[in-house]
Design an enzyme around this catalytic site. Sequence first.
Site, PDB file in Angstrom:
ATOM      1  N   ARG A   1      42.973  31.292  57.635  1.00  0.00           N
ATOM      2  CA  ARG A   1      41.488  31.348  57.030  1.00  0.00           C
ATOM      3  C   ARG A   1      40.979  29.971  56.824  1.00  0.00           C
ATOM      4  O   ARG A   1      41.625  28.981  57.388  1.00  0.00           O
ATOM      5  CB  ARG A   1      41.380  32.192  55.735  1.00  0.00           C
ATOM      6  CG  ARG A   1      41.653  33.758  56.167  1.00  0.00           C
ATOM      7  CD  ARG A   1      41.872  34.576  54.827  1.00  0.00           C
ATOM      8  NE  ARG A   1      40.247  34.539  54.525  1.00  0.00           N
ATOM      9  CZ  ARG A   1      40.052  35.047  53.098  1.00  0.00           C
ATOM     10  NH1 ARG A   1      41.158  35.568  52.430  1.00  0.00           N
ATOM     11  NH2 ARG A   1      38.778  35.193  52.918  1.00  0.00           N
TER      12      ARG A   1
ATOM     13  N   ASP B   1      52.747  26.431  36.626  1.00  0.00           N
ATOM     14  CA  ASP B   1      53.589  26.160  35.398  1.00  0.00           C
ATOM     15  C   ASP B   1      53.824  27.397  34.623  1.00  0.00           C
ATOM     16  O   ASP B   1      55.390  27.222  34.207  1.00  0.00           O
ATOM     17  CB  ASP B   1      52.705  25.328  34.434  1.00  0.00           C
ATOM     18  CG  ASP B   1      52.589  23.800  35.108  1.00  0.00           C
ATOM     19  OD1 ASP B   1      53.241  23.587  36.097  1.00  0.00           O
ATOM     20  OD2 ASP B   1      51.848  22.989  34.456  1.00  0.00           O
TER      21      ASP B   1
ATOM     22  N   ASN C   1      49.520  38.967  43.121  1.00  0.00           N
ATOM     23  CA  ASN C   1      48.777  38.317  44.166  1.00  0.00           C
ATOM     24  C   ASN C   1      47.962  37.634  43.009  1.00  0.00           C
ATOM     25  O   ASN C   1      46.901  38.138  42.549  1.00  0.00           O
ATOM     26  CB  ASN C   1      48.043  39.497  44.796  1.00  0.00           C
ATOM     27  CG  ASN C   1      46.946  38.947  45.685  1.00  0.00           C
ATOM     28  OD1 ASN C   1      46.594  37.814  45.810  1.00  0.00           O
ATOM     29  ND2 ASN C   1      46.605  39.763  46.396  1.00  0.00           N
TER      30      ASN C   1
ATOM     31  N   ARG D   1      34.965  45.110  48.370  1.00  0.00           N
ATOM     32  CA  ARG D   1      34.634  43.503  48.354  1.00  0.00           C
ATOM     33  C   ARG D   1      34.892  43.016  49.834  1.00  0.00           C
ATOM     34  O   ARG D   1      36.094  43.199  50.343  1.00  0.00           O
ATOM     35  CB  ARG D   1      35.762  43.268  47.480  1.00  0.00           C
ATOM     36  CG  ARG D   1      35.953  41.475  47.441  1.00  0.00           C
ATOM     37  CD  ARG D   1      37.061  41.125  47.003  1.00  0.00           C
ATOM     38  NE  ARG D   1      37.454  39.684  46.901  1.00  0.00           N
ATOM     39  CZ  ARG D   1      38.385  38.873  47.003  1.00  0.00           C
ATOM     40  NH1 ARG D   1      39.603  39.593  46.568  1.00  0.00           N
ATOM     41  NH2 ARG D   1      38.430  37.559  46.771  1.00  0.00           N
TER      42      ARG D   1
ATOM     43  N   TYR E   1      39.136  42.403  53.817  1.00  0.00           N
ATOM     44  CA  TYR E   1      40.185  42.821  53.008  1.00  0.00           C
ATOM     45  C   TYR E   1      40.417  44.303  53.316  1.00  0.00           C
ATOM     46  O   TYR E   1      41.369  44.978  52.810  1.00  0.00           O
ATOM     47  CB  TYR E   1      39.869  42.637  51.415  1.00  0.00           C
ATOM     48  CG  TYR E   1      40.058  41.139  51.150  1.00  0.00           C
ATOM     49  CD1 TYR E   1      41.060  40.525  51.040  1.00  0.00           C
ATOM     50  CD2 TYR E   1      38.728  40.668  50.482  1.00  0.00           C
ATOM     51  CE1 TYR E   1      41.079  39.080  50.901  1.00  0.00           C
ATOM     52  CE2 TYR E   1      38.751  39.175  50.383  1.00  0.00           C
ATOM     53  CZ  TYR E   1      39.949  38.600  50.517  1.00  0.00           C
ATOM     54  OH  TYR E   1      40.128  37.069  50.001  1.00  0.00           O
TER      55      TYR E   1
ATOM     56  N   HIS F   1      49.611  38.303  49.679  1.00  0.00           N
ATOM     57  CA  HIS F   1      48.201  38.211  50.029  1.00  0.00           C
ATOM     58  C   HIS F   1      48.049  39.256  51.124  1.00  0.00           C
ATOM     59  O   HIS F   1      48.741  39.366  51.831  1.00  0.00           O
ATOM     60  CB  HIS F   1      47.847  36.670  50.522  1.00  0.00           C
ATOM     61  CG  HIS F   1      48.210  35.823  49.485  1.00  0.00           C
ATOM     62  ND1 HIS F   1      47.198  35.357  48.488  1.00  0.00           N
ATOM     63  CD2 HIS F   1      49.207  34.811  49.317  1.00  0.00           C
ATOM     64  CE1 HIS F   1      47.787  34.461  47.870  1.00  0.00           C
ATOM     65  NE2 HIS F   1      48.930  34.182  48.396  1.00  0.00           N
TER      66      HIS F   1
ATOM     67  N   SER G   1      45.304  39.081  53.054  1.00  0.00           N
ATOM     68  CA  SER G   1      45.021  38.412  54.188  1.00  0.00           C
ATOM     69  C   SER G   1      46.037  37.370  54.717  1.00  0.00           C
ATOM     70  O   SER G   1      46.767  36.869  53.599  1.00  0.00           O
ATOM     71  CB  SER G   1      43.416  37.849  53.960  1.00  0.00           C
ATOM     72  OG  SER G   1      43.539  36.821  52.893  1.00  0.00           O
TER      73      SER G   1
ATOM     74  N   PRO H   1      42.145  37.719  40.148  1.00  0.00           N
ATOM     75  CA  PRO H   1      40.724  37.974  40.137  1.00  0.00           C
ATOM     76  C   PRO H   1      40.147  38.470  41.245  1.00  0.00           C
ATOM     77  O   PRO H   1      40.338  38.315  42.488  1.00  0.00           O
ATOM     78  CB  PRO H   1      39.999  36.596  39.786  1.00  0.00           C
ATOM     79  CG  PRO H   1      41.184  35.619  40.199  1.00  0.00           C
ATOM     80  CD  PRO H   1      42.384  36.298  40.199  1.00  0.00           C
TER      81      PRO H   1
ATOM     82  N   ALA I   1      42.410  33.804  44.325  1.00  0.00           N
ATOM     83  CA  ALA I   1      41.824  32.593  44.176  1.00  0.00           C
ATOM     84  C   ALA I   1      42.823  31.648  43.574  1.00  0.00           C
ATOM     85  O   ALA I   1      42.713  30.721  43.643  1.00  0.00           O
ATOM     86  CB  ALA I   1      40.181  32.561  43.689  1.00  0.00           C
TER      87      ALA I   1
ATOM     88  N   GLU J   1      55.057  36.120  45.944  1.00  0.00           N
ATOM     89  CA  GLU J   1      53.713  35.949  46.170  1.00  0.00           C
ATOM     90  C   GLU J   1      53.114  36.921  47.329  1.00  0.00           C
ATOM     91  O   GLU J   1      53.720  36.921  48.328  1.00  0.00           O
ATOM     92  CB  GLU J   1      53.448  34.736  46.173  1.00  0.00           C
ATOM     93  CG  GLU J   1      51.920  34.547  46.309  1.00  0.00           C
ATOM     94  CD  GLU J   1      51.638  32.978  46.479  1.00  0.00           C
ATOM     95  OE1 GLU J   1      52.182  32.161  45.633  1.00  0.00           O
ATOM     96  OE2 GLU J   1      50.819  32.478  47.476  1.00  0.00           O
TER      97      GLU J   1
HETATM   98  C1  DQA Z   1      43.727  36.783  48.774  1.00  0.00           C
HETATM   99  C2  DQA Z   1      43.540  35.469  49.407  1.00  0.00           C
HETATM  100  C3  DQA Z   1      42.823  34.441  48.472  1.00  0.00           C
HETATM  101  O1  DQA Z   1      42.665  33.397  49.098  1.00  0.00           O
HETATM  102  C4  DQA Z   1      41.554  34.950  47.976  1.00  0.00           C
HETATM  103  O2  DQA Z   1      41.044  34.205  47.007  1.00  0.00           O
HETATM  104  C5  DQA Z   1      41.540  36.322  47.100  1.00  0.00           C
HETATM  105  C6  DQA Z   1      42.711  37.424  47.953  1.00  0.00           C
HETATM  106  C7  DQA Z   1      44.565  37.838  49.704  1.00  0.00           C
HETATM  107  O3  DQA Z   1      45.120  38.925  48.922  1.00  0.00           O
HETATM  108  O4  DQA Z   1      44.264  37.871  50.734  1.00  0.00           O
HETATM  109  O5  DQA Z   1      41.000  36.761  46.414  1.00  0.00           O
HETATM  110  O6  DQA Z   1      44.842  36.452  47.543  1.00  0.00           O
END
Ligand code: DQA
Length: 150
Positions: free
Chosen positions: A107, A87, A74, A18, A23, A100, A102, A10, A77, A98
């Site tokens: 954070r 699951d 990714n 955003r 980001y 991210h 950031s 999302p 949230a 996975e």
């Molecule tokens: C995120 C980090 C998450 O905490 C956040 O909710 C995002 C982006 C990132 O790519 O840094 O939407 O996944």
Amino acid sequence: MDRILVLHGPNLNLLGTRETSVYGTVRLSEIDRDLKRLAKKEGVALTIKQSNSEGGLVNLIQKASGRYQALLINPAAYTHTSIALRDAIASVGLPAVEVHLSNIYGREAFRHHSYTAEVSVGQISGFGPYSYQLGLLAAIHHVRARTRKA
Ligand code: DQA
């Protein structure tokens, strides 16, 4: 040819505008373009999807079973909230990496826990758009290492 599914969670459709202080200004379409370039160079087939809904992501993960060799995700949230996503990944047995943009550990405290990392091969966090490139290389490496062992 190995097939990898890329899932963006999302609000990642809003990248570029955003919270740019967190980001950056790179758009999701640019991240996808660079991923496709890298995939071509590495000789793997990529399918890329984005969903703002938890159920939508669960459905995509379920459908990926048997069709892809790995998942690059990714969860945004949902990383920090979704047992359903966790699951789903565990249920299909598809190796997941996975990523991210950031550094979630630098954070707010609520971002420090990842439900999905628990069922992933590994996690890459904090390198901006480059996290995706690193994640794709990690996924490819994992698939190839597994194929060699089999
Ligand atoms: C995120 C980090 C998450 O905490 C956040 O909710 C995002 C982006 C990132 O790519 O840094 O939407 O996944």
